[in-house]
Design a protein around this motif. Sequence first.
Motif, short mmCIF file in Angstrom:
data_model
loop_
_atom_site.label_atom_id
_atom_site.label_comp_id
_atom_site.label_asym_id
_atom_site.label_seq_id
_atom_site.Cartn_x
_atom_site.Cartn_y
_atom_site.Cartn_z
N GLN A 38 0.82 -1.22 0.00
CA GLN A 38 0.00 0.00 0.00
C GLN A 38 0.85 1.27 0.00
OE1 GLN A 38 -2.61 -0.31 3.34
NE2 GLN A 38 -3.52 -2.23 2.65
N LYS A 39 2.09 1.14 0.44
CA LYS A 39 2.93 2.33 0.62
C LYS A 39 3.78 2.67 -0.60
CE LYS A 39 3.23 1.30 5.51
NZ LYS A 39 4.08 0.80 6.58
N VAL A 40 3.98 1.69 -1.47
CA VAL A 40 4.86 1.92 -2.62
C VAL A 40 4.04 1.89 -3.91
CG1 VAL A 40 6.91 0.98 -1.47
CG2 VAL A 40 5.44 -0.53 -2.80
N SER A 41 4.68 2.28 -5.02
CA SER A 41 3.97 2.27 -6.31
C SER A 41 3.68 0.84 -6.74
CB SER A 41 4.81 2.99 -7.37
OG SER A 41 5.95 2.20 -7.70
N PHE A 42 2.80 0.72 -7.72
CA PHE A 42 2.39 -0.59 -8.23
C PHE A 42 3.59 -1.36 -8.77
CE2 PHE A 42 0.81 -3.12 -11.87
CZ PHE A 42 0.06 -4.03 -11.17
N THR B 259 6.75 -0.97 -8.13
CA THR B 259 7.69 -1.31 -7.04
C THR B 259 7.17 -2.50 -6.25
OG1 THR B 259 8.32 1.02 -6.90
CG2 THR B 259 8.94 -0.39 -5.04
N SER B 260 5.86 -2.52 -6.00
CA SER B 260 5.30 -3.65 -5.25
C SER B 260 5.44 -4.95 -6.04
CB SER B 260 3.84 -3.39 -4.89
OG SER B 260 3.02 -3.41 -6.04
N LEU B 261 5.27 -4.88 -7.36
CA LEU B 261 5.50 -6.08 -8.18
C LEU B 261 6.97 -6.48 -8.17
CD1 LEU B 261 3.25 -5.44 -11.32
CD2 LEU B 261 2.84 -7.03 -9.44
N TRP B 262 7.85 -5.52 -8.18
CA TRP B 262 9.29 -5.80 -8.12
C TRP B 262 9.66 -6.45 -6.78
CZ3 TRP B 262 12.95 -6.06 -11.62
CH2 TRP B 262 14.28 -6.09 -11.20
N ASN B 263 8.97 -6.05 -5.71
CA ASN B 263 9.23 -6.61 -4.38
C ASN B 263 8.68 -8.03 -4.23
OD1 ASN B 263 10.49 -4.25 -3.61
ND2 ASN B 263 8.68 -3.40 -2.61
N HIS B 264 7.80 -8.46 -5.13
CA HIS B 264 7.19 -9.79 -5.06
C HIS B 264 7.42 -10.53 -6.38
CE1 HIS B 264 5.18 -9.01 -1.23
NE2 HIS B 264 5.02 -7.77 -1.68
N PRO B 265 8.65 -10.99 -6.61
CA PRO B 265 8.96 -11.63 -7.90
C PRO B 265 8.22 -12.96 -8.12
CG PRO B 265 10.83 -11.82 -6.40
CD PRO B 265 9.82 -10.91 -5.75
#
Length: 125
Positions: free
Chosen positions: A56-60, A62-68
Amino acid sequence: MNSLDQAEDLKAFERRLTEYIACLQPATGRWRMILIVVSVCTATGAWNWLIDPETQKVSFLTSLWNHPFFTISCITLIGLFFAGIHKRVVAPSIIAARCRTVLAEYNMSCDDTGKLILKPRPHVQ
């Protein structure tokens, strides 16, 4: 063409149809397993992606990048659908349905394994 020749032709057609549908079954089973595995991976990855407070705190992106795991499984699932997996998992049913459509004109049908079903002839009076 006598009735004996017609019966032999029907048996040959039925044999070929059942052989063809049976031949599709192993590949269909493999495609179904692939679809199930990728779908479960995507659902698991989506769950982890959604419950992560950082999402919720980061861009879409970035959130996808954080969850490969989720990103890769989702891309794989989309790729499988573009490759036609939705048709491959039901291929024997499609073949049987198309055969039923054609056979209906001859007062026949077939089951999902390709066995012919002869319907009684309508009586014309």
